[in-house]
Design a protein around this motif. Sequence first.
Motif, short mmCIF file in Angstrom:
data_model
loop_
_atom_site.label_atom_id
_atom_site.label_comp_id
_atom_site.label_asym_id
_atom_site.label_seq_id
_atom_site.Cartn_x
_atom_site.Cartn_y
_atom_site.Cartn_z
N ASP A 24 0.80 -1.22 0.00
CA ASP A 24 0.00 0.00 0.00
C ASP A 24 0.83 1.27 0.00
O ASP A 24 0.31 2.36 0.21
N PHE B 14 2.15 5.24 3.31
CA PHE B 14 1.41 5.71 4.48
C PHE B 14 1.53 4.77 5.69
O PHE B 14 1.79 5.24 6.80
N PRO B 15 1.36 3.46 5.50
CA PRO B 15 1.48 2.58 6.68
C PRO B 15 2.93 2.40 7.14
O PRO B 15 3.15 1.80 8.19
N PHE C 266 5.64 5.48 10.14
CA PHE C 266 5.98 5.39 11.57
C PHE C 266 7.20 4.50 11.80
O PHE C 266 7.84 4.60 12.86
N SER C 267 7.55 3.67 10.80
CA SER C 267 8.71 2.79 10.98
C SER C 267 10.00 3.60 11.09
O SER C 267 10.98 3.11 11.65
N THR D 132 9.93 3.67 14.85
CA THR D 132 9.97 2.41 15.61
C THR D 132 11.27 1.65 15.37
O THR D 132 11.76 0.98 16.28
N LEU D 133 11.84 1.74 14.18
CA LEU D 133 13.11 1.06 13.94
C LEU D 133 14.21 1.65 14.82
O LEU D 133 15.08 0.93 15.30
N ARG E 282 13.66 0.48 18.38
CA ARG E 282 13.97 -0.94 18.51
C ARG E 282 15.47 -1.20 18.42
O ARG E 282 15.92 -2.33 18.60
N MET F 79 2.06 7.99 27.76
CA MET F 79 3.45 8.39 27.51
C MET F 79 4.23 8.70 28.78
O MET F 79 5.44 8.88 28.74
N TYR G 260 8.22 -2.01 26.83
CA TYR G 260 7.07 -2.56 26.11
C TYR G 260 6.88 -4.05 26.40
O TYR G 260 7.85 -4.80 26.48
N ARG H 135 4.37 -3.68 22.00
CA ARG H 135 5.21 -3.68 20.81
C ARG H 135 4.81 -4.85 19.91
O ARG H 135 4.54 -5.95 20.39
N GLU I 186 6.41 -7.26 17.29
CA GLU I 186 7.71 -7.74 16.81
C GLU I 186 7.58 -8.12 15.35
O GLU I 186 6.85 -9.05 15.00
N ALA J 114 9.62 -7.28 11.12
CA ALA J 114 10.70 -6.59 10.41
C ALA J 114 10.53 -5.08 10.55
O ALA J 114 11.50 -4.35 10.77
N LEU J 115 9.29 -4.62 10.42
CA LEU J 115 8.98 -3.23 10.74
C LEU J 115 8.17 -3.24 12.03
O LEU J 115 6.96 -3.50 12.01
N PRO J 116 8.80 -2.98 13.16
CA PRO J 116 8.09 -3.07 14.43
C PRO J 116 7.07 -1.94 14.58
O PRO J 116 7.05 -0.99 13.80
N ASP J 117 6.19 -2.06 15.56
CA ASP J 117 5.24 -0.99 15.84
C ASP J 117 5.07 -0.90 17.36
O ASP J 117 5.36 -1.87 18.07
N VAL J 118 4.67 0.28 17.81
CA VAL J 118 4.55 0.48 19.26
C VAL J 118 3.31 1.32 19.58
O VAL J 118 2.83 2.09 18.75
N HIS K 73 -1.41 9.58 16.18
CA HIS K 73 -0.90 8.33 15.61
C HIS K 73 -2.02 7.30 15.71
O HIS K 73 -2.16 6.60 16.71
N LYS L 244 -4.29 4.10 15.52
CA LYS L 244 -3.97 2.68 15.66
C LYS L 244 -5.12 1.84 15.11
O LYS L 244 -6.29 2.10 15.45
N THR M 176 0.17 1.45 12.96
CA THR M 176 0.08 2.89 13.23
C THR M 176 0.06 3.69 11.94
O THR M 176 0.86 3.43 11.04
N TYR M 177 -0.83 4.66 11.89
CA TYR M 177 -0.88 5.64 10.79
C TYR M 177 -0.67 7.02 11.40
O TYR M 177 -1.38 7.39 12.33
N MET M 178 0.28 7.78 10.84
CA MET M 178 0.60 9.08 11.43
C MET M 178 -0.33 10.19 10.93
O MET M 178 0.09 11.34 10.73
N CYS N 121 -5.66 2.23 2.99
CA CYS N 121 -4.65 1.23 3.33
C CYS N 121 -5.17 0.24 4.37
O CYS N 121 -4.99 -0.97 4.24
#
Lengths: 325, 325
Positions: free
Chosen positions: A221, A224-225, A228-229, A232-233, A236, B79, B91, B123, B125, B127-131, B161, B163, B177-179, B259
């Motif tokens: 997509d 946009f999704p 945020f990486s 977060t990368l 992490r 936060m 996390y 979190r 886990e 390849a592209l993590p999210d929080v 952000h 979710k 997450t979408y910013m 998306c």
Amino acid sequence: MNANDTNTFGADARLIALDWGTSSLRAWLLGGGGAVLDTCAAPLGVQQVPEGDFAGVYARLTAAWRTAAPGLPALAAGMIGSAQGWREAPYQVCPADAGALGTGLIEVDTGCGGRLHIVPGLRVEAALPDVMRGEETQILGALAVEPALAANARLVLPGTHSKWVTVRDGRIERFATYMTGELFAVLRAHSILGRPAREAGATGDAAAFARGVATVRDAADGLFPLLFSARTLVLRGALDAAHSLDYLSGLLIGEELRCALAGAATPAPVLIGDPALCERYLRALALFGVTDARSLDNTAPAGLWRIAVAAGLVTDTPAAEPAQC
Amino acid sequence: MNANDTNTFGADARLIALDWGTSSLRAWLLGGGGAVLDTCAAPLGVQQVPEGDFAGVYARLTAAWRTAAPGLPALAAGMIGSAQGWREAPYQVCPADAGALGTGLIEVDTGCGGRLHIVPGLRVEAALPDVMRGEETQILGALAVEPALAANARLVLPGTHSKWVTVRDGRIERFATYMTGELFAVLRAHSILGRPAREAGATGDAAAFARGVATVRDAADGLFPLLFSARTLVLRGALDAAHSLDYLSGLLIGEELRCALAGAATPAPVLIGDPALCERYLRALALFGVTDARSLDNTAPAGLWRIAVAAGLVTDTPAAEPAQC
């Protein structure tokens, strides 16, 4: 330029040519055939001119040229012709060639002798319209420098508002704008994505850039999704904070390419603009499998010359020969 | 709350519960079963607390409650548990339920008697993590308010952000997450897209918002090639400058939906958050053909109660009955 130079180009001078954009101003003294006789630049873009004193800036910047060669025609392209500039030059509508732009020139009284002609921008008429100011002149310059491009070309002008341009049969047929550079600038300065690099001190990293490009290239997509990486990368420990802006730049330029390349394999893109930025786009294009792209350096003076010829401000003869009796 | 109230809830009080986010702080005094006995709020989010004096803010905000009911346990989410907050709560990893969050609580000495427990974020886990931090508590609150959601739900928490959360078998399985909100804020304040509305004075316009949503919904490549239209439509006179921010908002929320909805038709989204923002999302969802979405108001206190029960800070009995001998 210094005072000693003035007599060396006075006899050949034909045109004062300006690329007067949002953030910078570049000027050239052009001779026969559009040869660059002299050049100067100042951080006096439309947004930087105090109190809109465009006449004062113009008078100071061109004083030596006008003294050495009185009565020269003058032509400017760029945001100087916008509503925020010296005077608004209404857009010409695509498709358009040098002749169409030449017929749309407007004039201002410079206040220091003579008038300055201003190139109109271009507009795409569509449900979602698009506009450019300044790039049309660089595009015509590219066609002057490489006439073979005129038949069928895809020109790319990376920048604050990147332009992807289709040229066909000598005309600028249509174009699309991507706000890639501005989006990067506002996210770097004002969003949570810029903070790690602001705190750590950003350093360039080609691998982080390539990672960003590849990530968006492979995403179902698009951007946009993924945005945020870039945060977060770092959280992490999987991306160095100092390299996170290059990753973000890769995401954004990658998204521009993902969209602009969709369904359009030929012709090979020809990039026009700042060499370092073009080199970055060439690396990104290669990650999309586009290895036959190439770049041209600044083509604005050639474009200004071409439009001046089309408008009859100058004649396209070579430098003056000794008079024949 | 005023001094006369303190005795009315002192006997029932069980928990001081806080949702302490980036920009605001909300607190509740909870009684048996998680009943809200009293509430207060202050614009003292983590970024607004002068010199990081979280202890001082906590002491002042909760003084009356602690006086009326000494020795209450206290629990905070949001936060406040980040590296920029009072103390970092590492996390927990998805999938996670209330028990997992309860075991991950950390504690700080409040300096005014007793300790404050802080909920860890979550979190993903990958390849592209999210929080997330804070939303996990609202999600658990939603499952407490509507137990039927626990088996299989898609929860959406719109905001800075946003979710999109998948709940299955009582656990928060994953999220994305979408910013959207932050992107809108930086573009409005700092980009060329915000300028027309800044100069004209923005006014809300539901039609402009719907137009933005529909435009991105119908676009082959999504938002990126459309962003500049928020400027060109104004330049062309086809969009009122005062409504251009609602059009931009529609483009951004529309891209989030384009998306997030891709390939996931069920279950119907349940929105959690600010009612006006949820209503905006419901209108956008309807334009995507999703008419069975609905929204819940603030579920944070219910979530804090649930986590406090899971962690053994309180027992989940109803309000105290007269003692039986």
